[in-house]
Design a protein around this motif. Structure first.
Motif, short mmCIF file in Angstrom:
data_model
loop_
_atom_site.label_atom_id
_atom_site.label_comp_id
_atom_site.label_asym_id
_atom_site.label_seq_id
_atom_site.Cartn_x
_atom_site.Cartn_y
_atom_site.Cartn_z
N LEU A 184 18.94 44.71 128.67
CA LEU A 184 17.57 45.21 128.57
C LEU A 184 16.58 44.22 129.18
O LEU A 184 16.80 43.00 129.16
N GLN A 185 15.49 44.73 129.69
CA GLN A 185 14.45 43.93 130.30
C GLN A 185 13.24 43.84 129.39
O GLN A 185 13.02 44.70 128.53
N VAL A 186 12.44 42.80 129.58
CA VAL A 186 11.17 42.69 128.87
C VAL A 186 10.15 43.51 129.65
O VAL A 186 9.82 43.18 130.79
N THR A 187 9.68 44.58 129.06
CA THR A 187 8.76 45.49 129.74
C THR A 187 7.30 45.22 129.43
O THR A 187 6.42 45.65 130.19
N SER A 188 7.02 44.54 128.30
CA SER A 188 5.62 44.29 127.94
C SER A 188 5.56 43.14 126.94
O SER A 188 6.48 42.96 126.13
N VAL A 189 4.48 42.37 126.99
CA VAL A 189 4.21 41.31 126.02
C VAL A 189 2.76 41.43 125.56
O VAL A 189 1.90 41.89 126.30
N SER A 190 2.50 41.00 124.33
CA SER A 190 1.15 41.05 123.79
C SER A 190 0.98 39.96 122.75
O SER A 190 1.89 39.72 121.95
N TRP A 191 -0.19 39.29 122.76
CA TRP A 191 -0.52 38.25 121.79
C TRP A 191 -1.32 38.84 120.65
O TRP A 191 -2.15 39.73 120.85
N GLY A 239 15.64 35.07 141.11
CA GLY A 239 14.98 36.00 141.99
C GLY A 239 14.70 37.37 141.38
O GLY A 239 14.21 38.26 142.08
N GLN A 240 14.99 37.56 140.09
CA GLN A 240 14.69 38.83 139.45
C GLN A 240 13.19 38.97 139.23
O GLN A 240 12.46 37.99 139.17
N GLN A 241 12.74 40.20 139.11
CA GLN A 241 11.31 40.46 139.06
C GLN A 241 10.71 40.05 137.72
O GLN A 241 11.37 40.05 136.68
N VAL A 242 9.40 39.71 137.78
CA VAL A 242 8.60 39.44 136.59
C VAL A 242 7.85 40.72 136.27
O VAL A 242 7.08 41.22 137.10
N VAL A 268 5.12 35.20 129.92
CA VAL A 268 5.64 35.91 131.09
C VAL A 268 6.95 36.58 130.70
O VAL A 268 7.89 35.92 130.27
N GLY A 269 7.01 37.92 130.84
CA GLY A 269 8.21 38.68 130.53
C GLY A 269 9.02 38.97 131.78
O GLY A 269 8.47 39.40 132.81
N ASN A 270 10.33 38.75 131.70
CA ASN A 270 11.20 38.81 132.88
C ASN A 270 12.25 39.91 132.76
O ASN A 270 12.55 40.41 131.68
#
Length: 502
Positions: free
Chosen positions: A129-136, A449-452, A466-468
């Protein structure tokens, strides 16, 4: 018959008492003898010293006497010669404005950008699974991460999760989250409540919108839309908290790729989100520019991003799959030209103005927190476009990457600084004060080289999350150079917006 008679005393010495007195011995008390002594106080040695400012006696007669006899030879003559020149320069300095507004910073500047934490959820990483969103959170201490997929074009029912970490907790473990909320399908976006740190709104791949309460560890689901005619029929790309009809409460605003923007009120008693207002972006109702008049596609405008302005609560911006950026209004009363599908409210057409189109989908928009008319847009063209709400063409375009750019955010403390996340695994930080087209700092994520996918500045501290795509979240500590606002920075931003408009 009886009479008293006095007889002489007859005595005899005791031989026992005499012998006992000769043999007895005197014994003392059988205790340990007490030893006493007298000692003076053990104080440290003290001494008195004079200050070293008094000059020698012979030197004082020559240098410290201000009389004529104390002046070195020719000193008075020299002072008279340069007096006019020195006074002239002092007067010129008083009239000069060369250093107006300049503040001297005597402290050393830390020019490094360091990674302080690398957050991981092993279960999500093991499933790719990828990190799709982050929030503080509003307190700045908790970071929430959504896990899903951005590379899955088909309908996905794979279970996912939302994780939170409290960075200030003594038991903080970057490889073990404080809370894991299981979700039946991938989560595409997150947003913490601006004043209540336990509430998180999220949008799912299925089109549902949910609100979680992290203080309820047993059942964190506070409210959800469920699957109904009011729900999005496509993945939700953005959620925000907006002022609601009730002044004391906030509503959840969600945008989906199906072209609808929906505003939900939270009904805690029923544990559901109730649709209050709905908007639909229909292609024939969008004020297209002449360059967009021949754009082909379906009836609905696919929404890829949404941004709110801190200055104008009636306006919001949307980015589309076709490269359009539209300014919309919450107060629009125009009925959307869409056939009804059982919605509980009448959908309205909010689009008011169209900006110059980009060559591909607009992945991210963000309004400036320091200027009411400025916003940034990024997308598949690899550029960061600085726009003004007052004109269709961008004010400035900066090359961020040769690949896609997936997210952009203004700094909350530096008016001229913003960060952009690229498809090459880099984070580029630009400082417009430098008047350079090159980034002020480049952060290499070291993720092969994977997307951020996403990034967010912390409002309280100098941190950048930063979610990767590899399922990790890197927390970066930014230097003072990138976080400390300069004395004229707001004025420079204002000048940047006004010069091009003229």
């Amino acid at each position: 018959m009886f009479t008293d008679e006095a007889l002489d005393v007859v005595g005899a010495d005791s031989s026992w008492r005499k012998s006992h007195q000769l043999t007895k011995e005197t014994k003392g008390c059988q205790t340990t003898p007490l030893r006493t002594s007298e000692v003076e106080a053990q104080a440290s040695h003290a001494s008195e010293n004079g200050t070293q400012t008094d000059p020698p006696a012979n030197l004082g007669q020559h240098l410290w006497d201000h009389g004529e006899k104390g002046d070195p030879p020719r000193l008075k003559e020299f002072l008279h010669q340069v007096e006019h020149m020195v006074i002239k320069e002092l007067v010129n300095n008083c009239k000069s404005h060369a250093f107006d507004g300049y503040d001297v910073n005597w402290s050393d500047q830390d020019e490094t950008v360091s990674c302080v934490h690398r957050l991981q959820h092993p279960d999500a990483q093991s499933r790719g699974l990828q990190v799709t969103s982050v929030s503080w959170s509003c307190t700045g201490s908790v970071i929430a991460c959504a896990f899903g997929r951005t590379d899955n074009g088909d309908w996905s029912t794979e279970r996912s999760c939302v994780c939170t970490w409290n960075l200030d907790r003594s038991s903080f473990n970057p490889k073990k989250s404080d809370l894991v909320v299981d979700v039946p399908c991938p989560v595409m976006c997150l947003c913490f409540h601006p004043t209540r740190p336990s509430l998180i709104a999220g949008g799912l791949y299925s089109g549902e919108v949910m609100v979680w309460d992290t203080s309820r560890t047993q059942d964190p689901v506070l409210a959800q839309t469920g699957m109904s005619p009011d729900t999005h029929r496509e993945p939700v790309c953005q959620v925000h908290w907006v002022p609601g009809t009730r002044k004391v409460e906030l509503d959840v605003l969600s945008a989906g790729s199906g072209g609808r923007v929906l505003q939900w009120s939270v009904d805690i008693t029923e544990s559901k989100l109730v649709l209050g207002t709905g908007y639909a972006l229909v292609r024939q109702q969008v004020p297209l520019m002449s360059t967009l008049s021949k754009v082909k596609g379906g009836n609905m405008v696919g929404i890829t991003s949404l941004a709110l302005s801190l200055w104008d609560l009636d306006s919001f911006l949307v980015g589309s799959e076709g490269g359009m950026v539209l300014k919309c209004s919450f107060s629009s009363q125009t009925v959307a030209a869409v056939p009804p599908h059982g919605e509980s409210v009448t959908l309205r057409a909010p689009a008011q103005f169209s900006f110059s189109p980009q060559s591909g989908p607009v992945h991210s928009l963000h309004c400036s927190p320091f200027h009411r008319n400025l916003f940034l847009s990024v997308g598949t063209d690899g550029m960061a476009h600085l726009h003004s709400l007052l004109q269709p063409e961008p004010l400035l375009s900066l090359r961020v990457s040769e690949s896609y750019v997936f997210a952009v955010r203004w700094s909350p403390t530096r008016p001229l600084v913003f960060a952009a996340a690229t498809g090459q695994g880099l984070v580029q930080i630009f400082d417009l004060e430098r008047q350079s087209l090159r980034p002020a700092a480049t952060i290499d994520q070291n993720i092969g080289g994977q997307q951020v996918n996403c990034l967010e500045f912390n409002q309280q501290t100098h941190l950048l999350a930063v979610g990767n795509s590899d399922g990790t979240v890197n927390i970066w500590q930014l230097s003072a150079e990138l976080t400390t606002q300069g004395p004229k920075e707001v004025a420079q931003l204002e000048q940047l917006a006004s010069e091009v408009l003229d």
